[in-house]
Design a protein around this motif. Structure first.
Motif, PDB file in Angstrom:
ATOM      1  N   UNK A 100      -3.872  14.086 -12.499  1.00 55.30           N
ATOM      2  CA  UNK A 100      -4.222  15.498 -12.676  1.00 55.30           C
ATOM      3  C   UNK A 100      -5.240  15.601 -11.483  1.00 55.30           C
ATOM      4  N   UNK A 101      -5.978  14.796 -11.303  1.00 56.56           N
ATOM      5  CA  UNK A 101      -7.001  14.977 -10.174  1.00 56.56           C
ATOM      6  C   UNK A 101      -6.437  15.558  -8.747  1.00 56.56           C
ATOM      7  N   UNK A 102      -5.166  14.833  -8.469  1.00 58.00           N
ATOM      8  CA  UNK A 102      -4.291  14.994  -7.430  1.00 58.00           C
ATOM      9  C   UNK A 102      -3.778  16.391  -7.346  1.00 58.00           C
ATOM     10  N   UNK A 103      -3.245  16.746  -8.498  1.00 62.13           N
ATOM     11  CA  UNK A 103      -2.428  17.990  -8.817  1.00 62.13           C
ATOM     12  C   UNK A 103      -3.406  19.002  -8.779  1.00 62.13           C
ATOM     13  N   UNK A 104      -4.279  19.142  -9.171  1.00 58.42           N
ATOM     14  CA  UNK A 104      -5.521  20.139  -9.134  1.00 58.42           C
ATOM     15  C   UNK A 104      -6.382  20.193  -8.056  1.00 58.42           C
ATOM     16  N   UNK A 105      -6.365  19.340  -7.059  1.00 60.34           N
ATOM     17  CA  UNK A 105      -7.425  19.297  -5.979  1.00 60.34           C
ATOM     18  C   UNK A 105      -7.287  20.153  -4.999  1.00 60.34           C
ATOM     19  N   UNK A 106      -6.273  21.111  -5.090  1.00 55.13           N
ATOM     20  CA  UNK A 106      -6.275  22.282  -4.114  1.00 55.13           C
ATOM     21  C   UNK A 106      -5.963  21.356  -2.476  1.00 55.13           C
ATOM     22  N   UNK A 107      -6.980  21.751  -1.595  1.00 47.93           N
ATOM     23  CA  UNK A 107      -6.618  21.560  -0.325  1.00 47.93           C
ATOM     24  C   UNK A 107      -7.846  20.063   0.264  1.00 47.93           C
ATOM     25  N   UNK A 108      -8.519  19.577  -1.136  1.00 51.25           N
ATOM     26  CA  UNK A 108      -9.240  18.633  -0.675  1.00 51.25           C
ATOM     27  C   UNK A 108      -8.955  17.423  -0.108  1.00 51.25           C
ATOM     28  N   UNK A 109      -7.561  16.840  -0.321  1.00 56.96           N
ATOM     29  CA  UNK A 109      -7.214  15.676   0.363  1.00 56.96           C
ATOM     30  C   UNK A 109      -6.124  15.972   1.556  1.00 56.96           C
ATOM     31  N   UNK A 110      -6.681  15.592   2.840  1.00 58.98           N
ATOM     32  CA  UNK A 110      -5.661  15.570   3.951  1.00 58.98           C
ATOM     33  C   UNK A 110      -4.855  14.308   4.159  1.00 58.98           C
ATOM     34  N   UNK A 111      -3.540  14.684   3.892  1.00 61.71           N
ATOM     35  CA  UNK A 111      -2.696  13.370   3.899  1.00 61.71           C
ATOM     36  C   UNK A 111      -2.760  13.000   5.537  1.00 61.71           C
ATOM     37  N   UNK A 112      -2.975  11.641   5.570  1.00 60.96           N
ATOM     38  CA  UNK A 112      -2.740  10.927   6.828  1.00 60.96           C
ATOM     39  C   UNK A 112      -1.603  10.254   7.291  1.00 60.96           C
ATOM     40  N   UNK A 113      -1.051   9.618   6.196  1.00 61.89           N
ATOM     41  CA  UNK A 113       0.078   8.750   6.006  1.00 61.89           C
ATOM     42  C   UNK A 113       0.721   8.561   4.510  1.00 61.89           C
TER      43      UNK A 113
END
Length: 256
Positions: A127-140
């Motif tokens: 749920x944290x990932x799903x609702x995190x908006x642009x919080x996490x920049x995917x590196x790999x």
């Protein structure tokens, strides 16, 4: 929902709004897709959001993501549409991509019958990932169909300066029909990659974990320990998983 999900997005009377959508719809092929979650707006059906598993990826380049997010927006006044797709290692990151394109998170959260989250901590992290908006920049990211059967997504957390590199590790137990999702925190990318290479200990928890989340972690650890103690020894009565087939992935950027 079933495997014969109709991927006809009702675009026959509409024209692509720009060249990218025209190219996307020409390349789009649903033969290897299994819908996992979907939401269509009502009453006019202007938007469609779908999370799907692409079976064709298991025959491509090892390690590539197998979860496809599909977003369709129809302009019913101009009779045009846009179609976008994106590949992700896990369902929550695909859901997050769709939420950022206007899908209500609660509408895309429910996933079709299949493997289940093994504990409440898994549900919380997803749920944290799903609702995190642009919080996490995917590196790999990396997906493995063989032993271990897992995915990991390496990210940078924009909301913290303390251990900002985050690893989201998903592991499947096909015999039990369950999976776990865990988050780990690292000071830099090298430290995170070192853990991914060596697996020398559990994922270090994020420093902001406290209260309810730590309680979930404790219960999950106790449950895992109890399960490990009760598990049959290999070679005796433990069930054996058939060997996984070769892993396959589509060319980056192409729609399968």
């Amino acid at each position: 929902m079933n495997d014969n999900f109709d991927f006809d997005f009702d675009l026959d009377e509409l024209a692509p709004a720009e060249p990218a959508s025209e190219e996307a719809v020409e390349r789009f092929w649903s033969g290897d897709l299994t819908a996992l979650s979907q939401h269509h707006t009502t009453p006019n059906g202007s938007h469609s959001f779908v999370v799907a598993h692409d079976r064709s990826v298991t025959w491509g380049v090892p390690g590539e993501p197998q979860v496809m997010a599909i977003a369709v927006a129809r302009d019913l006044t101009r009779f045009t549409f846009t179609l976008e797709t994106s590949y992700h290692a896990t369902v929550p990151f695909a859901q997050n991509w769709l939420v950022e394109r206007g899908c209500p998170p609660e509408k895309i959260a429910k996933v079709r019958d299949g493997v289940k989250p093994v504990d409440d901590l898994t549900v919380w992290v997803e749920r944290q990932i799903r609702e995190s908006g642009t919080r996490y920049e995917i590196l790999d990211n990396h997906t493995s169909d063989s032993d271990p059967s897992e995915t990991w997504t390496l990210t940078r957390d924009s909301r913290t300066d303390e251990a900002p590199i985050r690893v989201f590790h998903e592991e499947w137990d096909h015999d039990a029909g369950t999976y776990t999702m865990r988050e780990g925190a690292f000071a830099d990318v090298d430290a995170a990659r070192s853990w991914l290479d060596d697996r020398n200990g559990p994922l270090p928890p994020p420093p902001e974990y406290h209260g309810e989340v730590n309680s979930l972690r404790s219960r999950a650890a106790l449950s895992r320990s109890a399960g490990a103690a009760a598990a049959p020894k290999p070679g005796l009565d433990a069930p054996r998983r058939p060997p996984a087939g070769p892993i396959r992935r589509p060319i980056q950027g192409r729609l399968m």
